[in-house]
Design a protein around this motif. Structure first.
Motif, PDB file in Angstrom:
ATOM      1  N   MET A   1      11.127  14.844  43.708  1.00  0.00           N
ATOM      2  CA  MET A   1      10.471  15.036  42.434  1.00  0.00           C
ATOM      3  C   MET A   1      11.417  15.737  41.462  1.00  0.00           C
ATOM      4  O   MET A   1      12.070  16.708  41.811  1.00  0.00           O
ATOM      5  N   THR A   2      11.523  15.228  40.257  1.00  0.00           N
ATOM      6  CA  THR A   2      12.457  15.786  39.296  1.00  0.00           C
ATOM      7  C   THR A   2      11.938  17.096  38.729  1.00  0.00           C
ATOM      8  O   THR A   2      10.737  17.373  38.713  1.00  0.00           O
ATOM      9  N   GLN A   3      12.899  17.908  38.234  1.00  0.00           N
ATOM     10  CA  GLN A   3      12.501  19.148  37.570  1.00  0.00           C
ATOM     11  C   GLN A   3      11.690  18.848  36.314  1.00  0.00           C
ATOM     12  O   GLN A   3      10.800  19.620  35.950  1.00  0.00           O
ATOM     13  N   ASP A   4      11.998  17.718  35.650  1.00  0.00           N
ATOM     14  CA  ASP A   4      11.240  17.348  34.454  1.00  0.00           C
ATOM     15  C   ASP A   4       9.761  17.144  34.785  1.00  0.00           C
ATOM     16  O   ASP A   4       8.883  17.593  34.029  1.00  0.00           O
ATOM     17  N   ARG A   5       9.488  16.490  35.915  1.00  0.00           N
ATOM     18  CA  ARG A   5       8.094  16.251  36.292  1.00  0.00           C
ATOM     19  C   ARG A   5       7.383  17.573  36.606  1.00  0.00           C
ATOM     20  O   ARG A   5       6.240  17.784  36.215  1.00  0.00           O
ATOM     21  N   GLN A   6       8.096  18.452  37.305  1.00  0.00           N
ATOM     22  CA  GLN A   6       7.507  19.755  37.603  1.00  0.00           C
ATOM     23  C   GLN A   6       7.223  20.530  36.322  1.00  0.00           C
ATOM     24  O   GLN A   6       6.185  21.197  36.201  1.00  0.00           O
ATOM     25  N   ALA A   7       8.130  20.433  35.370  1.00  0.00           N
ATOM     26  CA  ALA A   7       7.922  21.115  34.096  1.00  0.00           C
ATOM     27  C   ALA A   7       6.711  20.536  33.365  1.00  0.00           C
ATOM     28  O   ALA A   7       5.957  21.270  32.706  1.00  0.00           O
ATOM     29  N   THR A   8       6.517  19.213  33.501  1.00  0.00           N
ATOM     30  CA  THR A   8       5.359  18.575  32.878  1.00  0.00           C
ATOM     31  C   THR A   8       4.058  19.097  33.486  1.00  0.00           C
ATOM     32  O   THR A   8       3.098  19.405  32.770  1.00  0.00           O
ATOM     33  N   TYR A   9       4.028  19.206  34.819  1.00  0.00           N
ATOM     34  CA  TYR A   9       2.830  19.738  35.473  1.00  0.00           C
ATOM     35  C   TYR A   9       2.530  21.150  34.969  1.00  0.00           C
ATOM     36  O   TYR A   9       1.374  21.496  34.674  1.00  0.00           O
ATOM     37  N   ALA A  10       3.560  21.979  34.891  1.00  0.00           N
ATOM     38  CA  ALA A  10       3.366  23.361  34.444  1.00  0.00           C
ATOM     39  C   ALA A  10       2.856  23.393  33.001  1.00  0.00           C
ATOM     40  O   ALA A  10       1.984  24.212  32.653  1.00  0.00           O
ATOM     41  N   ALA A  11       3.385  22.499  32.163  1.00  0.00           N
ATOM     42  CA  ALA A  11       2.948  22.458  30.767  1.00  0.00           C
ATOM     43  C   ALA A  11       1.512  21.970  30.653  1.00  0.00           C
ATOM     44  O   ALA A  11       0.742  22.445  29.801  1.00  0.00           O
ATOM     45  N   LEU A  12       1.111  21.020  31.509  1.00  0.00           N
ATOM     46  CA  LEU A  12      -0.286  20.576  31.536  1.00  0.00           C
ATOM     47  C   LEU A  12      -1.209  21.736  31.900  1.00  0.00           C
ATOM     48  O   LEU A  12      -2.240  21.960  31.253  1.00  0.00           O
ATOM     49  N   ASP A  13      -0.833  22.472  32.947  1.00  0.00           N
ATOM     50  CA  ASP A  13      -1.637  23.612  33.367  1.00  0.00           C
ATOM     51  C   ASP A  13      -1.788  24.606  32.223  1.00  0.00           C
ATOM     52  O   ASP A  13      -2.896  25.136  31.972  1.00  0.00           O
ATOM     53  N   ALA A  14      -0.695  24.866  31.537  1.00  0.00           N
ATOM     54  CA  ALA A  14      -0.719  25.846  30.444  1.00  0.00           C
ATOM     55  C   ALA A  14      -1.602  25.366  29.297  1.00  0.00           C
ATOM     56  O   ALA A  14      -2.340  26.162  28.691  1.00  0.00           O
ATOM     57  N   TRP A  15      -1.539  24.068  28.983  1.00  0.00           N
ATOM     58  CA  TRP A  15      -2.384  23.526  27.906  1.00  0.00           C
ATOM     59  C   TRP A  15      -3.854  23.679  28.265  1.00  0.00           C
ATOM     60  O   TRP A  15      -4.685  24.077  27.430  1.00  0.00           O
ATOM     61  N   ILE A  16      -4.198  23.349  29.515  1.00  0.00           N
ATOM     62  CA  ILE A  16      -5.595  23.442  29.950  1.00  0.00           C
ATOM     63  C   ILE A  16      -6.067  24.894  29.909  1.00  0.00           C
ATOM     64  O   ILE A  16      -7.187  25.186  29.463  1.00  0.00           O
ATOM     65  N   ASP A  17      -5.227  25.810  30.353  1.00  0.00           N
ATOM     66  CA  ASP A  17      -5.595  27.228  30.278  1.00  0.00           C
ATOM     67  C   ASP A  17      -5.841  27.656  28.828  1.00  0.00           C
ATOM     68  O   ASP A  17      -6.806  28.363  28.530  1.00  0.00           O
ATOM     69  N   ALA A  18      -4.978  27.206  27.939  1.00  0.00           N
ATOM     70  CA  ALA A  18      -5.074  27.609  26.539  1.00  0.00           C
ATOM     71  C   ALA A  18      -6.325  27.055  25.860  1.00  0.00           C
ATOM     72  O   ALA A  18      -6.826  27.635  24.892  1.00  0.00           O
ATOM     73  N   HIS A  19      -6.825  25.925  26.346  1.00  0.00           N
ATOM     74  CA  HIS A  19      -7.981  25.273  25.729  1.00  0.00           C
ATOM     75  C   HIS A  19      -9.245  25.400  26.571  1.00  0.00           C
ATOM     76  O   HIS A  19     -10.240  24.717  26.301  1.00  0.00           O
ATOM     77  N   PHE A  20      -9.210  26.290  27.569  1.00  0.00           N
ATOM     78  CA  PHE A  20     -10.331  26.306  28.511  1.00  0.00           C
ATOM     79  C   PHE A  20     -11.621  26.812  27.871  1.00  0.00           C
ATOM     80  O   PHE A  20     -12.706  26.299  28.169  1.00  0.00           O
ATOM     81  N   ASP A  21     -11.537  27.797  27.011  1.00  0.00           N
ATOM     82  CA  ASP A  21     -12.757  28.262  26.340  1.00  0.00           C
ATOM     83  C   ASP A  21     -13.401  27.130  25.550  1.00  0.00           C
ATOM     84  O   ASP A  21     -14.635  26.971  25.547  1.00  0.00           O
TER      85      ASP A  21
END
Length: 422
Positions: A1-21
């Motif tokens: 798995m590429t580092q780019d894909r891992q970075a994408t997963y982390a960014a998805l998690d962060a977006w969801i956290d930021a919009h969870f409310d």
């Protein structure tokens, strides 16, 4: 798995956290619009959903099932929604389906069934767990995907439908029959700790037991339909002992069983009942043949009626008789080989987000996912919720959803979509 894909997963998690409310507020708004089925007046919820997701830039196609067709079916209104998100030529079309209809609240609630109250990290309300939660899961997973991963090929469709409780034929079944959708893969609303790849079938029948009304002071002048119904019920329940010996090979599914869920009859306390109506539910394991199951139940009822009449000496017009009508026949869902990418993606990200791999299993429930699978569309069941239906209080009082399950399931779905769209 590429580092780019891992970075994408982390960014998805962060977006969801930021919009969870915002996501929780979206779910609260959905729970606050009742969709009790019966009576099945579900169009207002579809309209509300369409309005809410329009604020995200999502255009919902409103597919109104004709009024007479809905009424003949036993409901009041159905508007199914499709939200199409095209990203470019090539790639697969993935459908995400959740149903908005739900059983009435019933008794015993300590919270307002439509209040969407939050207490101790749980959101309470009818359909909070099954299945309005996944209107939210799927919508915000797609929003995260588009904001972060920005896919350039393939399509995603959100299917928000309103006929799971009655079998799905006027929900996803209607959309598929009309040729309004034909995805390559699909994920349907479920819980967070399992990937469901198979489920039971369901046969529902209405049995009308006819006797002859009489004054309770002279009972011998009548024929007690309720006594006849009791004989039928005892015979049907006795079948459950036999069913325990019929074991499924599908993990998560044990054996068939039968339940009588509704009884109606009689006119007054001082009247011998002339008619009693029973509604039964027979769950079928994937290995069973539905036609054989139905024939067997009809034979059990016929023999129970015959034995009752013989025991009481009833003949001709004085005999108890039973009319039987099939209400629903939902086939079991069996896994299609093409569902492996879905299972692999959800298991990988479920383990990463939850810390444990969700098992790929069957469930004794029946769902409308079978309607996709019957048309050759590989599908699985996965979404936001606890380990069991019992924990969720689905179809019971104080239905609830652990909000952390919602947050994490949304991350799992968004991450999985990245893999599947690639």
């Amino acid at each position: 798995m590429t580092q780019d894909r891992q970075a994408t997963y982390a960014a998805l998690d962060a977006w969801i956290d930021a919009h969870f409310d915002e996501q929780v507020q979206f779910l609260q708004a959905l729970v606050q619009v009742p969709t009790d089925t019966p009576p099945g007046n579900n169009a207002p919820h579809a309209e509300r959903t369409a309005d809410l997701i329009a604020e995200f830039g999502f255009d919902a196609e409103k597919h109104v099932v004709p009024e007479q067709e809905v009424k003949d079916y036993g409901m009041q209104s159905i508007t199914n929604l499709i939200v199409r998100r095209p990203y470019g030529d090539g790639g697969k079309t993935i459908a995400l389906n959740a149903h908005g209809d739900v059983v009435p609240p019933g008794e015993g609630w300590t919270k307002d069934p439509y209040g969407a109250e939050i207490e101790d990290g749980k959101l309470y309300g009818r359909a909070a767990a099954v299945s309005k939660s996944d209107f939210s899961t799927f919508t915000f997973a797609v929003r995260a995907l588009e904001a972060v991963a920005k896919p350039t090929k393939g399509n995603i469709e959100l299917h928000f439908t309103y006929d799971e409780e009655f079998g799905g034929e006027l929900g996803p079944g209607w959309l598929l029959k009309k040729g309004l959708t034909q995805p390559d893969l699909m994920v349907a609303a479920g819980f967070s700790y399992e990937v469901v790849t198979a489920h039971n079938g369901c046969l529902q029948m209405e049995v009308t037991v006819h006797g002859k009304m009489a004054h309770a002071a002279v009972p011998d002048t009548g024929v007690d339909a309720l006594q006849g119904a009791v004989a039928i019920m005892n015979a049907l329940y006795a079948e459950n002992l036999k069913y325990k010996q019929v074991l499924s090979k599908v993990p998560g599914i044990k054996h068939p069983y039968l339940n009588i869920g509704r009884i109606e009859g009689g006119t007054n306390t001082n009247v011998i009942p002339g008619k009693v109506v029973l509604k039964l539910d027979r769950r079928m394991i994937p290995e069973e043949n539905p036609a054989e199951v139905e024939a067997s139940i009809r034979a059990v009822i016929a023999k129970a009626v015959e034995d009752f009449n013989t025991e009481h000496g009833y003949q001709g017009d004085d005999a108890v008789r039973a009319d039987i009508k099939r209400l629903l026949l939902a086939n079991a869902m069996t896994p299609l080989a093409g569902n492996k990418p879905l299972v692999d993606a959800i298991q990988k990200h479920g383990e990463a987000v939850f810390g444990e791999k969700p098992a790929a299993v069957g469930t004794p429930l029946y769902t409308d996912v079978r309607l996709y699978v019957e048309r050759g569309i590989p599908g699985v069941i996965y979404g936001a919720g606890p380990r069991t239906v019992l924990e969720s209080h689905a179809k019971r009082s104080d239905e609830r959803l652990v909000l952390e399950d919602l947050r994490r399931a949304t991350k799992v779905v968004a991450r999985s979509l990245v893999d599947l769209m690639a």
